[in-house]
Design a protein around this motif. Structure first.
Motif, short mmCIF file in Angstrom:
data_model
loop_
_atom_site.label_atom_id
_atom_site.label_comp_id
_atom_site.label_asym_id
_atom_site.label_seq_id
_atom_site.Cartn_x
_atom_site.Cartn_y
_atom_site.Cartn_z
N ALA A 25 0.92 -1.17 0.38
CA ALA A 25 0.55 0.25 0.30
C ALA A 25 0.80 1.33 -0.35
CB ALA A 25 -1.16 0.27 1.19
N ALA A 26 2.39 1.42 0.68
CA ALA A 26 3.23 2.42 0.80
C ALA A 26 3.52 2.65 -0.92
CB ALA A 26 3.84 2.39 1.87
N VAL A 27 3.69 1.88 -1.11
CA VAL A 27 4.45 1.87 -2.70
C VAL A 27 3.58 2.31 -3.17
CG1 VAL A 27 5.24 0.19 -4.35
CG2 VAL A 27 6.61 -0.06 -1.79
N ARG A 28 2.29 1.25 -3.33
CA ARG A 28 1.20 2.19 -4.69
C ARG A 28 1.34 3.57 -4.16
NH1 ARG A 28 -2.28 -3.02 -4.87
NH2 ARG A 28 -2.27 -4.24 -6.15
N ALA A 29 1.13 4.52 -2.91
CA ALA A 29 1.12 5.94 -2.03
C ALA A 29 2.33 6.50 -3.43
CB ALA A 29 0.73 5.56 -1.22
N SER A 30 3.15 5.66 -3.15
CA SER A 30 4.57 7.13 -3.56
C SER A 30 4.74 6.54 -4.63
CB SER A 30 6.10 5.79 -3.24
OG SER A 30 6.34 5.81 -1.98
N ASN A 31 4.26 5.53 -5.56
CA ASN A 31 3.92 5.84 -7.12
C ASN A 31 3.07 6.51 -7.70
OD1 ASN A 31 5.28 3.64 -7.01
ND2 ASN A 31 3.98 1.64 -7.73
N ASP A 32 2.45 7.13 -6.92
CA ASP A 32 0.75 7.53 -7.13
C ASP A 32 1.01 9.53 -6.80
OD1 ASP A 32 -1.83 8.17 -8.08
OD2 ASP A 32 -2.26 8.59 -6.13
N ALA A 33 1.96 9.13 -5.65
CA ALA A 33 2.52 11.10 -5.47
C ALA A 33 3.46 11.35 -6.32
CB ALA A 33 2.67 10.88 -4.04
N LEU A 34 4.08 10.34 -6.77
CA LEU A 34 5.42 10.55 -7.92
C LEU A 34 4.60 11.30 -8.71
CD1 LEU A 34 7.79 8.77 -6.29
CD2 LEU A 34 7.68 11.20 -5.87
N THR A 35 3.99 10.03 -9.84
CA THR A 35 3.65 10.66 -10.92
C THR A 35 2.46 12.10 -11.20
OG1 THR A 35 3.17 8.30 -11.55
CG2 THR A 35 1.86 9.35 -12.89
N LYS A 36 1.39 12.03 -10.29
CA LYS A 36 1.47 12.76 -9.38
C LYS A 36 2.09 14.22 -9.85
CE LYS A 36 -3.46 11.36 -7.96
NZ LYS A 36 -3.84 11.33 -7.33
N LEU A 37 2.99 14.32 -9.22
CA LEU A 37 3.84 15.21 -9.44
C LEU A 37 4.59 15.72 -10.37
CD1 LEU A 37 5.42 17.16 -7.30
CD2 LEU A 37 7.06 15.69 -7.56
N ILE A 38 5.08 14.46 -11.32
CA ILE A 38 5.63 15.15 -13.04
C ILE A 38 4.71 15.68 -13.93
CG2 ILE A 38 6.16 13.93 -15.23
CD1 ILE A 38 7.02 11.24 -13.24
N LYS A 39 3.01 15.26 -13.45
CA LYS A 39 1.93 16.28 -14.58
C LYS A 39 2.43 17.21 -14.06
CE LYS A 39 -2.74 15.03 -15.42
NZ LYS A 39 -3.41 16.31 -15.11
N ALA A 40 1.76 17.42 -12.26
CA ALA A 40 1.89 18.57 -12.19
C ALA A 40 2.53 19.42 -12.50
CB ALA A 40 1.52 18.83 -10.65
N LEU A 41 3.97 19.12 -12.08
CA LEU A 41 5.57 20.02 -12.25
C LEU A 41 5.27 21.43 -13.64
CD1 LEU A 41 7.79 17.74 -11.04
CD2 LEU A 41 7.14 20.82 -10.31
N GLY A 42 4.79 19.26 -15.19
CA GLY A 42 5.09 19.56 -16.23
C GLY A 42 3.32 21.05 -16.66
N GLU A 43 2.84 20.97 -16.07
CA GLU A 43 1.89 21.30 -16.53
C GLU A 43 1.54 23.03 -15.64
OE1 GLU A 43 -2.34 19.30 -14.85
OE2 GLU A 43 -1.95 18.17 -16.67
N SER A 44 2.67 23.35 -14.95
CA SER A 44 2.74 24.20 -14.15
C SER A 44 3.20 25.79 -15.17
CB SER A 44 3.64 24.99 -13.05
OG SER A 44 3.90 26.22 -12.67
#
Length: 197
Positions: free
Chosen positions: A173-192
């Motif tokens: 569960a922790a690994v999946r949460a890390s994966n999800d947060a980091l994937t969302k981070l890439i998208k948020a940085l790219g869209e800023s």
């Protein structure tokens, strides 16, 4: 037999009431931490600062059955964080001294990113200790080399795992949460827009 029960019961009661903290990791799956389709890397070199003091911080949060889990959020997530920045920007470097503007400029760094990681966990099981739900909140303060604020990016990752899944990987569960947060981070940085100026 009665004597044995009298000895064992207090010990079991203590375990049930107070639980214990089991070690897990939040290490993301680097193969999963990738830019979504259509995200073009920002043509800038960035530095990130993650001090050793934070990397050594151990956090304890709830698991199941009255137990808890313990892990090192910054240390565990750093490789994935570096990978996420590498997906969002054309060049990334780790920075030891974020206040040395001359050294940052000499290295070609134009933006400095400082992450803040908070976590929470939960389990709906009364009999197994690994968490069935895990959350990673990631806040990135982004400044230029002079220290002027440029952008703040906030994302939240969620991870879930059932008993049938985590019985061979207690950290799932922790690994999946890390994966999800980091994937969302890439998208948020790219869209800023602020980061592309």
């Amino acid at each position: 037999m009665n004597r044995l029960l009298r000895l064992v019961f207090p010990v079991m009661a203590c375990v049930f009431l107070f639980g214990c903290a089991h070690p897990i990791t939040m290490n993301p799956d680097l193969a999963v931490v990738a830019a979504p389709v259509g995200v073009v890397p920002i043509g800038k070199k960035v530095g990130y600062h993650m001090p050793d003091a934070l990397r050594s911080v151990e956090v304890t949060t709830p698991g199941g059955g009255g137990d808890k889990v313990r892990y090192f959020p910054y240390r565990d997530m750093e490789p994935g964080f570096y990978k996420a920045l590498s997906e969002a920007f054309t060049s990334v470097s780790k920075v030891q001294n974020p206040k040395d503007a001359a050294a940052l400029q000499a290295d070609g760094i134009v933006l400095l990113i400082t992450p803040e990681i908070t976590t929470s966990s939960y389990s709906d099981s009364a009999f197994t200790w690994p968490p069935t739900q895990f959350t990673v909140k990631l806040v990135c303060a982004i400044v230029d080399v002079s220290g002027k604020p440029v952008e703040t990016i906030r994302v939240s990752g969620e991870g879930a795992a059932t008993f049938g899944e985590f019985k061979s990987n207690f950290s799932l569960a922790a690994v999946r949460a890390s994966n999800d947060a980091l994937t969302k981070l890439i998208k948020a940085l790219g869209e800023s827009p602020a980061l592309r100026k």
